[in-house]
Design an enzyme around this catalytic site. Structure first.
Site, mmCIF file in Angstrom:
data_model
loop_
_atom_site.group_PDB
_atom_site.id
_atom_site.type_symbol
_atom_site.label_atom_id
_atom_site.label_comp_id
_atom_site.label_asym_id
_atom_site.label_seq_id
_atom_site.Cartn_x
_atom_site.Cartn_y
_atom_site.Cartn_z
ATOM 1 N N ALA A 65 0.864 -1.179 0.000
ATOM 2 C CA ALA A 65 0.000 0.000 0.000
ATOM 3 C C ALA A 65 0.904 1.235 0.000
ATOM 4 O O ALA A 65 2.054 1.174 0.449
ATOM 5 C CB ALA A 65 -0.881 -0.015 1.237
ATOM 6 N N GLY A 109 0.634 -5.139 0.867
ATOM 7 C CA GLY A 109 -0.583 -5.225 0.052
ATOM 8 C C GLY A 109 -0.326 -5.831 -1.322
ATOM 9 O O GLY A 109 -1.236 -6.392 -1.934
ATOM 10 N N GLU A 112 -0.433 -9.482 -0.787
ATOM 11 C CA GLU A 112 -1.837 -9.813 -0.493
ATOM 12 C C GLU A 112 -2.696 -9.775 -1.757
ATOM 13 O O GLU A 112 -3.572 -10.619 -1.951
ATOM 14 C CB GLU A 112 -2.366 -8.835 0.568
ATOM 15 N N GLU A 132 4.933 -5.194 6.962
ATOM 16 C CA GLU A 132 4.185 -4.125 7.656
ATOM 17 C C GLU A 132 4.665 -3.928 9.081
ATOM 18 O O GLU A 132 4.579 -2.836 9.638
ATOM 19 C CB GLU A 132 2.684 -4.442 7.662
HETATM 20 N N1 CO8 Z 1 4.609 3.221 -0.683
HETATM 21 C C1 CO8 Z 1 4.981 4.376 -1.249
HETATM 22 N N2 CO8 Z 1 6.115 4.530 -1.967
HETATM 23 C C2 CO8 Z 1 6.898 3.443 -2.122
HETATM 24 C C3 CO8 Z 1 6.564 2.189 -1.563
HETATM 25 C C4 CO8 Z 1 5.353 2.098 -0.829
HETATM 26 N N3 CO8 Z 1 4.908 0.951 -0.314
HETATM 27 N N4 CO8 Z 1 7.538 1.299 -1.883
HETATM 28 C C5 CO8 Z 1 8.448 1.982 -2.607
HETATM 29 N N5 CO8 Z 1 8.060 3.268 -2.766
HETATM 30 C C6 CO8 Z 1 8.762 4.327 -3.488
HETATM 31 C C7 CO8 Z 1 9.975 4.822 -2.701
HETATM 32 O O1 CO8 Z 1 9.574 5.757 -1.721
HETATM 33 C C8 CO8 Z 1 10.806 5.407 -3.797
HETATM 34 O O2 CO8 Z 1 10.300 6.677 -4.137
HETATM 35 P P1 CO8 Z 1 11.308 7.921 -4.314
HETATM 36 O O3 CO8 Z 1 12.198 7.527 -5.469
HETATM 37 O O4 CO8 Z 1 10.402 9.074 -4.633
HETATM 38 O O5 CO8 Z 1 12.046 8.058 -3.026
HETATM 39 C C9 CO8 Z 1 10.530 4.492 -4.999
HETATM 40 O O6 CO8 Z 1 9.305 3.816 -4.690
HETATM 41 C C10 CO8 Z 1 11.613 3.452 -5.181
HETATM 42 O O7 CO8 Z 1 11.761 2.781 -3.952
HETATM 43 P P2 CO8 Z 1 13.201 2.586 -3.232
HETATM 44 O O8 CO8 Z 1 14.108 3.705 -3.571
HETATM 45 O O9 CO8 Z 1 12.936 2.315 -1.790
HETATM 46 O O10 CO8 Z 1 13.699 1.274 -4.011
HETATM 47 P P3 CO8 Z 1 14.703 0.172 -3.465
HETATM 48 O O11 CO8 Z 1 14.979 -0.699 -4.643
HETATM 49 O O12 CO8 Z 1 15.840 0.802 -2.740
HETATM 50 O O13 CO8 Z 1 13.854 -0.655 -2.364
HETATM 51 C C11 CO8 Z 1 11.910 -1.828 -1.534
HETATM 52 C C12 CO8 Z 1 12.744 -1.414 -2.770
HETATM 53 C C13 CO8 Z 1 12.699 -2.824 -0.686
HETATM 54 C C14 CO8 Z 1 10.643 -2.476 -2.072
HETATM 55 C C15 CO8 Z 1 11.562 -0.563 -0.690
HETATM 56 O O14 CO8 Z 1 11.020 0.422 -1.559
HETATM 57 C C16 CO8 Z 1 10.540 -0.822 0.401
HETATM 58 O O15 CO8 Z 1 10.882 -1.356 1.430
HETATM 59 N N6 CO8 Z 1 9.275 -0.420 0.158
HETATM 60 C C17 CO8 Z 1 8.228 -0.534 1.172
HETATM 61 C C18 CO8 Z 1 7.726 -1.941 1.309
HETATM 62 C C19 CO8 Z 1 6.680 -2.024 2.389
HETATM 63 O O16 CO8 Z 1 6.900 -1.734 3.549
HETATM 64 N N7 CO8 Z 1 5.446 -2.439 1.997
HETATM 65 C C20 CO8 Z 1 4.322 -2.544 2.906
HETATM 66 C C21 CO8 Z 1 3.494 -1.304 2.866
HETATM 67 S S1 CO8 Z 1 2.149 -1.298 4.041
HETATM 68 C C22 CO8 Z 1 0.990 -2.277 3.300
HETATM 69 O O17 CO8 Z 1 1.165 -2.752 2.220
HETATM 70 C C23 CO8 Z 1 -0.266 -2.517 4.063
HETATM 71 C C24 CO8 Z 1 -1.314 -3.172 3.179
HETATM 72 C C25 CO8 Z 1 -2.579 -3.355 3.910
HETATM 73 C C26 CO8 Z 1 -3.568 -2.248 3.655
HETATM 74 C C27 CO8 Z 1 -4.750 -2.592 4.472
HETATM 75 C C28 CO8 Z 1 -5.927 -1.739 4.250
HETATM 76 C C29 CO8 Z 1 -7.083 -2.270 5.073
#
Ligand code: CO8
Length: 258
Positions: A65, A109, A112, A132
Site C-alpha cells: 500500500a 498489500g 496480499e 508491515e
Molecule cells: N509506498 C509508497 N512509496 C513506495 C513504496 C510504498 N509501499 N515502496 C516503494 N516506494 C517508493 C519509494 O519511496 C521510492 O520513491 P522515491 O524515489 O520518490 O524516493 C521508490 O518507490 C523506489 O523505492 P526505493 O528507492 O525504496 O527502491 P529500493 O529498490 O531501494 O527498495 C523496496 C525497494 C525494498 C521495495 C523498498 O522500496 C521498500 O521497502 N518499500 C516498502 C515496502 C513495504 O513496507 N510495503 C508494505 C506497505 S504497508 C501495506 O502494504 C499494508 C497493506 C494493507 C492495507 C490494508 C488496508 C485495510
C-alpha cells in the site's frame, strides 16, 4: 475507459491488467486500487473476457500500500473511510479466473493482492513479504490469513513477525506460487495459462473457481457435498455434452458457455 495508474489490454479473450506506477514501485494508492477494482469488474462483466492476468513491472508487482498516502491517516480516518475495504471486496467478487504474474517485489498489500488472485506464477527474481511490522502495523488485506492457509503457520508467522522476504524458490517450495519461470518468460507463461483457461467452458471454470474457494470457507464434509452438487449441476450444460462427445470423437471441444 482511460485509467491513470493501470494499463488494460484485451486479446485472445484474456484481459491483461498491468499495475503502472513505476515511480513508486506500483505502490497501491487509493486511485490505483479504485481503478483496479473498476477494471476487474469491467472484465468480469465483459463477455469477450474469459480469464484475467494481473501483473506489474519487472522490478515490482507492487511494493505494498502507498505508505506516503497512509502515513498521516488517523484511526477514525481508516475506520470510517474503510480503507481499501469496498475495492478489495469488489475485486474478490470477480467470478472469472485471475492469474497473478509476479516479478520483483510483491510486498505487503502487493503480496496480499497476488494471493487474492486464483494462482500465482512468478519470475525467478520475485520477492514476497509482509513487512508491515517494520512500519508499526500489520498486514490488512490477507497477509495473516491467506498467507497462513497457503504456506502454514510457521512461515506465515516468520514473515509477519520478522518482515523477511521469501524468494521465488522458497515461494514455490512452500506452495505460495504454482510455477517459477525465468523473468523473460513470465508474461508468455501467464498468458499461455490464461489462454488455456479461456479455451475451456467458462461455466466449468467459474464453478471450479467457486468450488476451490469454498474449501477455505467450510468443513471437508460440506465442501465435498458442494463439489458433488456442482459436478452434478454441470450435467445440465451443453458444454458437458460437447466436452464428453468431443473426447469420444477424438476432436477438440468447442465450448459455447451454455
Ligand atoms: N509506498 C509508497 N512509496 C513506495 C513504496 C510504498 N509501499 N515502496 C516503494 N516506494 C517508493 C519509494 O519511496 C521510492 O520513491 P522515491 O524515489 O520518490 O524516493 C521508490 O518507490 C523506489 O523505492 P526505493 O528507492 O525504496 O527502491 P529500493 O529498490 O531501494 O527498495 C523496496 C525497494 C525494498 C521495495 C523498498 O522500496 C521498500 O521497502 N518499500 C516498502 C515496502 C513495504 O513496507 N510495503 C508494505 C506497505 S504497508 C501495506 O502494504 C499494508 C497493506 C494493507 C492495507 C490494508 C488496508 C485495510
Amino acid at each position: 475507459m482511460a485509467y491513470k495508474t493501470i494499463l488494460v489490454e484485451i486479446a485472445d479473450h484474456v484481459a491483461l491488467i498491468r499495475l503502472n506506477r513505476p515511480e513508486a514501485l506500483n505502490a497501491l494508492s487509493g486511485e490505483l486500487i479504485g481503478e483496479l477494482a473498476a477494471a476487474v469488474s469491467a472484465a468480469d462483466a465483459d463477455p469477450a473476457v474469459r480469464c484475467l492476468v494481473l501483473t506489474g513491472s519487472e522490478k515490482a508487482f507492487a511494493a505494498g500500500a502507498d505508505i506516503r498516502e497512509m502515513a498521516a491517516k488517523s484511526y477514525v480516518d481508516v475506520l470510517t473511510g474503510d480503507l481499501f475495504g469496498p475495492q478489495i471486496d469488489q475485486i474478490n467478487r470477480c467470478r472469472k479466473p485471475i492469474i497473478a504474474a509476479v516479478a520483483g517485489y510483491a510486498l505487503g498489500g502487493g503480496c496480499e493482492l497476488a494471493m487474492m488472485c486464483d494462482f500465482i506464477i512468478c519470475a525467478e527474481n520475485a520477492k514476497f513479504g509482509q513487512p508491515e511490522i517494520n512500519l508499526g502495523v500489520i498486514a490488512g488485506i490477507g497477509g495473516t490469513q491467506r498467507l497462513t492457509r497457503l504456506v502454514g503457520k510457521s512461515k506465515a508467522m516468520d514473515m509477519n513477525l520478522t518482515g523477511r522476504f521469501m524468494d521465488a524458490a522458497e515461494a514455490e517450495r512452500s506452495g505460495l506460487v504454482s510455477r517459477v519461470v525465468p523473468l523473460d518468460k513470465l508474461l508468455d507463461e501467464a498468458m499461455g495459462a490464461a489462454r488455456k483457461i479461456a479455451a475451456k467452458s467458462a461455466i466449468a471454470a467459474m464453478v471450479a473457481k467457486e468450488a476451490v474457494n469454498r474449501s477455505y470457507e467450510t468443513t471437508l464434509r460440506e465442501g465435498l457435498l458442494f463439489e458433488r452438487r456442482a459436478f452434478h449441476a454441470l450435467f445440465a450444460t451443453e458444454d458437458q455434452k460437447e466436452g464428453m462427445s468431443a473426447f469420444a470423437e477424438k476432436r477438440e471441444a468447442q465450448f459455447r458457455d451454455r
